[in-house]
Enzyme design. Structure first.
Site, PDB file in Angstrom:
ATOM      1  N   GLU A   1       2.255   8.959  -4.474  1.00  0.00           N
ATOM      2  CA  GLU A   1       2.967   9.158  -5.721  1.00  0.00           C
ATOM      3  C   GLU A   1       2.394  10.431  -6.341  1.00  0.00           C
ATOM      4  O   GLU A   1       1.172  10.540  -6.493  1.00  0.00           O
ATOM      5  CB  GLU A   1       2.732   7.957  -6.650  1.00  0.00           C
TER       6      GLU A   1
ATOM      7  N   ARG B   1      -8.363  -0.760   1.728  1.00  0.00           N
ATOM      8  CA  ARG B   1      -8.536   0.592   1.187  1.00  0.00           C
ATOM      9  C   ARG B   1     -10.001   1.002   1.276  1.00  0.00           C
ATOM     10  O   ARG B   1     -10.905   0.176   1.342  1.00  0.00           O
ATOM     11  CB  ARG B   1      -8.013   0.702  -0.235  1.00  0.00           C
TER      12      ARG B   1
ATOM     13  N   LYS C   1      -6.719   7.162  -9.117  1.00  0.00           N
ATOM     14  CA  LYS C   1      -6.198   8.402  -9.684  1.00  0.00           C
ATOM     15  C   LYS C   1      -6.248   8.372 -11.203  1.00  0.00           C
ATOM     16  O   LYS C   1      -6.477   9.399 -11.834  1.00  0.00           O
ATOM     17  CB  LYS C   1      -4.762   8.634  -9.196  1.00  0.00           C
TER      18      LYS C   1
END
Ligand code: ATP
Ligand code: MG
Length: 566
Positions: free
Chosen positions: A42, A267, A277
């Protein structure tokens, strides 16, 4: 260290669980034996080392199985997305060494198609326009153990839903006034199946579609369908999407389109840093670091600026592998990988960071000699260079002790050391500040018969020190970095505190170093090993007057030591 050995012979590594799935699918000729992955960021921030793992995985699998990888921007939220991020993501993926060829896609390219998909659901009675407020919706959602309550708008007639949805698109309602929800099951034990919102109204301009749309699909409605549109065979994502999978499957099934296979992996988490982020953005916006590419950040551009190489990062991704369970990787493993890579590649130079002057009393005042020094003992093809030697030299303050323990093999009164690529010197005397006790200057004699490389220079002494010639060394700004956080897991270190409470306020130290003149013409991005100290990279803050170096990593390998101790 087992895994590290195995990477030298990749064929020997056993398949990871994703490769097993892929090989099984290939064996059965699924999807015509086609492998097509995607990396779907994204564009709402810069990429970090966790993304690098996903990039290496997706592009790596396609490479291994002669498949393809798309770069797809999941740009469904115009509020947080920007072109700057799109550009940085492309730069980072390319820098890591991967190529998406002509397959640069955007979820926003599919907005029209996604809208059509939504209409299919509405016509089937599988989606409805809901007027509940966000609060009402969250109240009636229930909990994992308590079923939710149906929305009063759930049984709206199909025609009314079609009309309202088209009015939503036409801009007739304000932000938040209405949403489109999938009509699934408010009592489902899976929360994501309780009539999730799939479209919302946002009168916000989009970085690509501008003002064409004022309704935007939710990520959950766009992601799986985009994978389907692109004919992705293996849609690899992180574990938190496992609970979304039933919803993705439901949507694909109800819309009636091709179903990619979703596979979840753990992850990457790294110790002593944060990786979301949102948090990285906060650090940047609140100026707690010097920008997205601050060398202390785990962002790819930060690592690049610090002096990390794509090879080291790819090797790191390879060594950590893929797992089904979350874990935290020790940041010193990443440091091990860059050391290993630069040990092979980086030219050696001498530089002194905490200078202590030594004077060779018996060396001619004006003599300057050129000492031959190997550029990289690991790589004879790197050749050698000349280093200027003279009567006054700098060594490190730590390399001299007035009253050393027996095992101190560096310089001390009456003791001898070799100056690398030069002579053996012996400490004869020293001067000291009577108040502070600081050593000011050390006087030595040198042994003219001990010149490195000369046939008669075989005499051995225990210590070898690096040095620079006082009158030839160039001054440089040296930036030394410590971990950005004081604790291993800043996210969950202490009840009631946030990661920002654990910032290491001493994580940047700026020094003046004295470096041999051969680095004079070095350019930003160039990397060196400062002998006995560590790896350093020329920063782009350098200017014609002053070179600026970032310390990438010291030579000391704390990770290997820890492994040995286990
Ligand atoms: P963050 O949580 O850091 O904000 P994100 O998951 O929201 O990251 P995306 O842009 O959605 O970021 O991620 C793009 C791809 O990178 C996704 O497939 C995601 O699963 C993967 N990814 C993100 N973070 C990690 C990580 N720490 N380890 C491995 N893969 C990751
Ligand atoms: Mg995400």
């Amino acid at each position: 260290m087992e895994e590290i050995k195995s990477k030298e012979e990749p064929q020997a590594r056993s398949l990871n669980f994703i490769e097993e799935i892929i090989e099984e699918d290939l064996k059965h000729g699924k999807n015509g034996s086609r492998i097509h992955t995607r990396f779907p960021p994204e564009p709402n921030g810069y990429l970090h080392i966790g993304h690098a793992k996903s990039i290496c995985l997706n592009f790596g699998l396609a490479k291994k199985y002669q498949g393809k990888t798309n770069l797809r921007f999941d740009d469904t939220n115009p509020v947080k997305e920007e072109v700057e991020y799109v550009d940085s993501i492309k730069e980072d993926v390319r820098w890591l060494g991967f190529d998406w060829e002509d397959r640069e896609f955007y979820a926003s390219d599919y907005f029209e198609q996604l809208y059509e998909f939504a209409l299919i659901l509405i016509r089937k009675g599988k989606a409805y326009v809901c007027d509940q407020t966000a609060e009402e919706m969250s109240e009636s959602r229930g909990t994992p153990t308590r079923p939710g309550k149906d929305s009063p708008y759930r049984n709206r007639a199909i025609d009314e839903n079609l009309e309202l949805f088209s009015k939503m698109r036409a801009g007739e309602f304000a932000d938040g006034a209405k949403v489109l929800r999938a009509r699934i099951d408010m009592a489902s034990p899976i929360m994501h199946m309780r009539d999730p919102v799939i479209y919302r109204i946002l009168h916000t301009s989009h970085h690509r579609t501008r003002d064409s749309w004022c309704i935007y699909p939710m990520y959950d409605f766009a992601h799986g369908q985009s994978d389907s549109i692109e004919n992705i065979t293996h849609s690899i994502c992180t574990l938190e999407f496992e609970v979304h999978r039933p919803l993705y499957d439901w949507l694909i099934h109800e819309i009636g389109i091709y179903a990619p296979r979703q596979i979840e992996f753990a992850r990457l988490n790294l110790s002593y840093t944060v990786m979301s982020k949102r948090k990285l953005l906060e650090l940047v916006q609140e100026k707690l670091v010097r920008g997205w590419d601050d060398p202390r950040l785990p962002t790819i551009c930060g690592l690049r600026r610090r002096g990390y190489t794509p090879e080291a990062i790819r090797n790191f991704a390879d060594i950590i592998g893929v797992a089904k369970r979350d874990s935290v990787i020790d940041i010193s493993l990443l440091e091990f990988c860059i050391r290993e890579d630069l040990n092979k590649k980086a030219l050696r130079v001498m530089g002194v960071l905490n200078p202590l002057k030594i004077v060779l009393d018996n060396y001619p005042d004006d003599l300057v000699e050129e000492m031959e020094a190997a550029n990289n003992p690991e790589d004879p093809s790197a050749g050698s260079r000349k280093v200027l030697f003279s009567k006054e030299l700098y060594i490190e303050q730590e390399d001299f002790m007035e009253d050393p323990p027996a095992k101190f093999f560096r310089l001390a009164p009456g003791r001898e050391v070799r100056l690398r690529s030069a002579y053996i010197v012996k400490c004869e005397s020293f001067t000291k500040d009577p108040v502070s006790g600081k050593i000011l200057e050390v006087h030595c004699s040198y042994d003219p018969g001990s010149k490195s490389g000369m046939p008669e220079s075989n005499r051995k002494v225990k210590g070898t020190l690096h040095w620079v010639s006082v009158k030839h060394a160039i001054k440089a700004e040296i930036r030394l970095y410590d971990r950005l956080f004081r604790v291993e897991n800043p996210d969950n270190a202490e009840e009631g505190k946030t990661y920002k409470d654990f910032l290491n306020t001493d994580s940047l130290e700026i020094k003046t170093g004295y470096i041999e003149p051969s680095v004079q013409s070095a350019t930003p991005g160039q990397k060196f090993q400062f002998e006995r100290l560590g790896y350093y990279c020329v920063d782009y803050d350098s200017n014609p007057e002053t070179l600026v170096f970032n310390c990438i990593v010291p030579l000391r390998d704390s990770w290997a030591k820890k492994e040995k101790a286990k």
